[in-house]
Design a protein around this motif. Structure first.
Motif, PDB file in Angstrom:
ATOM      1  N   ARG A  96      47.443  55.982  18.403  1.00 45.91           N
ATOM      2  CA  ARG A  96      48.517  55.147  17.853  1.00 45.91           C
ATOM      3  C   ARG A  96      49.746  55.884  17.960  1.00 45.91           C
ATOM      4  O   ARG A  96      50.644  55.630  17.036  1.00 45.91           O
ATOM      5  CB  ARG A  96      47.696  54.676  16.450  1.00 45.91           C
ATOM      6  CG  ARG A  96      46.730  53.916  16.544  1.00 45.91           C
ATOM      7  CD  ARG A  96      45.871  53.864  15.045  1.00 45.91           C
ATOM      8  NE  ARG A  96      44.644  53.031  15.478  1.00 45.91           N
ATOM      9  CZ  ARG A  96      43.692  53.653  15.724  1.00 45.91           C
ATOM     10  NH1 ARG A  96      43.444  54.770  15.870  1.00 45.91           N
ATOM     11  NH2 ARG A  96      42.550  52.596  15.741  1.00 45.91           N
ATOM     12  N   TYR A 109      52.253  54.416  14.705  1.00 44.75           N
ATOM     13  CA  TYR A 109      52.201  52.832  13.965  1.00 44.75           C
ATOM     14  C   TYR A 109      51.059  52.797  13.229  1.00 44.75           C
ATOM     15  O   TYR A 109      49.655  53.483  13.647  1.00 44.75           O
ATOM     16  CB  TYR A 109      52.335  51.925  15.176  1.00 44.75           C
ATOM     17  CG  TYR A 109      51.311  51.716  16.022  1.00 44.75           C
ATOM     18  CD1 TYR A 109      50.043  50.907  15.830  1.00 44.75           C
ATOM     19  CD2 TYR A 109      51.162  52.226  17.449  1.00 44.75           C
ATOM     20  CE1 TYR A 109      48.838  51.050  16.773  1.00 44.75           C
ATOM     21  CE2 TYR A 109      50.179  52.149  18.164  1.00 44.75           C
ATOM     22  CZ  TYR A 109      49.056  51.296  17.763  1.00 44.75           C
ATOM     23  OH  TYR A 109      48.033  51.207  18.627  1.00 44.75           O
ATOM     24  N   CYS A 115      53.972  47.327  12.175  1.00 41.19           N
ATOM     25  CA  CYS A 115      53.696  48.023  13.491  1.00 41.19           C
ATOM     26  C   CYS A 115      54.005  46.768  14.402  1.00 41.19           C
ATOM     27  O   CYS A 115      54.465  47.310  15.739  1.00 41.19           O
ATOM     28  CB  CYS A 115      52.145  48.451  13.611  1.00 41.19           C
ATOM     29  SG  CYS A 115      51.001  47.068  13.765  1.00 41.19           S
ATOM     30  N   LYS A 119      56.528  47.904  17.571  1.00 46.43           N
ATOM     31  CA  LYS A 119      56.009  47.687  18.946  1.00 46.43           C
ATOM     32  C   LYS A 119      57.220  46.980  19.589  1.00 46.43           C
ATOM     33  O   LYS A 119      57.510  47.184  20.983  1.00 46.43           O
ATOM     34  CB  LYS A 119      54.602  46.798  19.072  1.00 46.43           C
ATOM     35  CG  LYS A 119      53.548  47.954  18.688  1.00 46.43           C
ATOM     36  CD  LYS A 119      52.152  47.384  18.851  1.00 46.43           C
ATOM     37  CE  LYS A 119      51.160  48.145  18.150  1.00 46.43           C
ATOM     38  NZ  LYS A 119      49.837  47.472  18.481  1.00 46.43           N
ATOM     39  N   LYS A 138      51.365  54.836  25.285  1.00 42.60           N
ATOM     40  CA  LYS A 138      50.743  55.733  24.165  1.00 42.60           C
ATOM     41  C   LYS A 138      50.269  56.996  24.687  1.00 42.60           C
ATOM     42  O   LYS A 138      49.985  57.267  25.863  1.00 42.60           O
ATOM     43  CB  LYS A 138      49.448  54.932  23.624  1.00 42.60           C
ATOM     44  CG  LYS A 138      49.627  53.675  23.167  1.00 42.60           C
ATOM     45  CD  LYS A 138      48.281  52.799  22.632  1.00 42.60           C
ATOM     46  CE  LYS A 138      48.677  51.257  22.112  1.00 42.60           C
ATOM     47  NZ  LYS A 138      47.360  50.536  21.753  1.00 42.60           N
ATOM     48  N   GLU A 241      39.993  49.309  16.096  1.00 43.77           N
ATOM     49  CA  GLU A 241      41.132  48.378  16.064  1.00 43.77           C
ATOM     50  C   GLU A 241      41.363  47.451  14.988  1.00 43.77           C
ATOM     51  O   GLU A 241      42.119  46.849  15.114  1.00 43.77           O
ATOM     52  CB  GLU A 241      41.232  47.912  17.545  1.00 43.77           C
ATOM     53  CG  GLU A 241      41.912  49.075  18.410  1.00 43.77           C
ATOM     54  CD  GLU A 241      42.339  48.410  19.924  1.00 43.77           C
ATOM     55  OE1 GLU A 241      41.952  47.095  20.122  1.00 43.77           O
ATOM     56  OE2 GLU A 241      42.565  49.025  20.629  1.00 43.77           O
ATOM     57  N   ASP A 244      41.242  49.609  11.277  1.00 43.04           N
ATOM     58  CA  ASP A 244      42.308  50.556  10.871  1.00 43.04           C
ATOM     59  C   ASP A 244      43.719  49.542  10.141  1.00 43.04           C
ATOM     60  O   ASP A 244      44.594  50.034   9.816  1.00 43.04           O
ATOM     61  CB  ASP A 244      43.195  51.018  12.271  1.00 43.04           C
ATOM     62  CG  ASP A 244      43.686  49.848  13.013  1.00 43.04           C
ATOM     63  OD1 ASP A 244      43.586  48.705  12.890  1.00 43.04           O
ATOM     64  OD2 ASP A 244      43.945  50.248  14.256  1.00 43.04           O
ATOM     65  N   SER A 253      46.442  57.746  10.845  1.00 43.44           N
ATOM     66  CA  SER A 253      47.708  58.325  11.496  1.00 43.44           C
ATOM     67  C   SER A 253      47.516  59.853  11.896  1.00 43.44           C
ATOM     68  O   SER A 253      48.045  60.284  12.685  1.00 43.44           O
ATOM     69  CB  SER A 253      49.036  58.560  10.744  1.00 43.44           C
ATOM     70  OG  SER A 253      48.671  59.102   9.383  1.00 43.44           O
TER      71      SER A 253
END
Length: 348
Positions: A96, A109, A115, A119, A138, A241, A244, A253
């Motif tokens: 991330r 993010y 986020c 992005k 990433k 995903e 989170d 993070s």
């Protein structure tokens, strides 16, 4: 509504006592940051923003003073947790982190902390430097040597948010939108939540189980049910995903291991986002979108006022490390809710 007020008065008293005992010594913000309005969620802003003014010299100095305070607090708590910065963290810790190789920037993010907008900003930066696609790299895409080099040499930025409001934002956007996204989350978690926490839901669960996913009836998971699911399962929920969106931000993070150079606050996004873009040397290619009030901030009193105190206290305990690491206070969140519930313009 009167019941909600009585209910919440009890919560305020309990939370203030908890705050004095549990969070002693942790401040919420400096004067300059208290004076900045809560401009809320900006996750659906368009990605072609008007540039925003960068704070003046005096305010910039105060913002850097606040950064020093945030980073010192973070380092102290990380030390207490026996978690230290490393330039060779596991590859999964870097999934991330957005990479801007042109400007030597890593941006961490966190879902429900703007986020999507961030992005978009980094996509625009990439296009400005000749990238053919509007997306971004990433850090986890690089090999061990390249990851370590970037972690050592690049500026690293992270934005965080009040944990209790962030969870509400996740709940509102994923469990109450009455669209395909809600069914996706209900198909993943709804059956387990209702089975555990909603007596008498057997027929609904049975009927939905026998239907194709697209034809299933909305389960309409309540905020109380969602909080119970999150806090009861705790460490059993692994990072991926979807989880989170509500897992503690220090887990998402890996803030202690990554060693960020700038920790921004979502509540001060309108000032701190342009400020950090200027610090990174990106203002000429990427302003930050105008910040609008979030749905979570607007409805926090309506939603939390009817959640039993025992579950709100469980939520405070669940996010304890986030409160400590990032300098938030559950008491401060309670006062924000009280502002709305009792129509109070200002609380000293």
């Amino acid at each position: 509504m009167e019941f909600a007020k009585v209910h919440f008065l009890s919560f305020i008293l309990i939370s203030i006592v908890m705050g004095l005992i549990t969070y002693n010594g942790i401040t919420m913000s400096t004067t300059v940051l208290r004076d900045i309005p809560d401009n809320g969620d900006n996750e659906f802003a368009d990605f072609y923003p008007r540039p925003q003014a960068v704070p003046g010299v005096e305010q910039s100095l105060e913002l850097w003073q606040e950064q020093t305070s945030r980073l010192e607090r973070l380092q102290d708590i990380c030390k207490q947790l026996n978690r230290t910065q490393t330039y060779t963290p596991p590859k999964g810790y870097t999934m991330r982190l957005l990479v801007d190789d042109t400007n030597h920037v890593l941006f961490g993010y966190i879902p429900k902390v703007g986020c999507t907008t961030w992005k978009g900003v980094f996509g625009r930066i990439r296009r400005a430097h000749g990238g053919n696609r509007p997306d971004f790299s990433k850090l986890s895409q690089f090999n061990d040597t390249e990851r370590e080099k970037r972690l050592r040499e690049y500026k690293k930025v992270l934005f965080v948010r009040d944990p209790v409001i962030r969870l509400l934002s996740a709940y509102l956007s994923k469990f109450t939108n009455l669209r395909a996204l809600q069914k996706t989350w209900e198909n993943m978690y709804g059956f387990d939540i209702l089975k555990r926490y909603r007596p008498g839901s057997e027929d609904l669960l049975k009927n939905n189980h026998n239907l194709p996913r697209s034809e299933r009836t909305f389960m309409n998971v309540t905020l109380t049910e969602f909080i119970r699911f999150v806090t009861d399962r705790g460490d059993q929920i692994k990072l991926h995903e979807i989880s989170d969106h509500w897992l503690p931000q220090h887990i998402v993070s890996h803030v202690c291991e990554i060693g960020f150079d700038f920790i921004g606050k979502y509540e001060n996004l309108a000032v701190e986002a342009p400020f950090v873009l200027n610090w990174l040397g990106l203002t000429s290619v990427a302003g930050f979108p105008e910040v609008h009030a979030s749905k979570a901030s607007s409805f926090i009193a309506d939603e939390y006022a009817h959640v039993p105190l025992i579950y709100i206290q469980a939520l405070q305990k669940y996010y304890m490390t986030d409160f400590q690491l990032f300098g938030y206070s559950s008491t401060g969140t309670v006062l924000k809710i009280a502002n709305q519930l009792f129509d109070i313009d200002h609380i000293d």
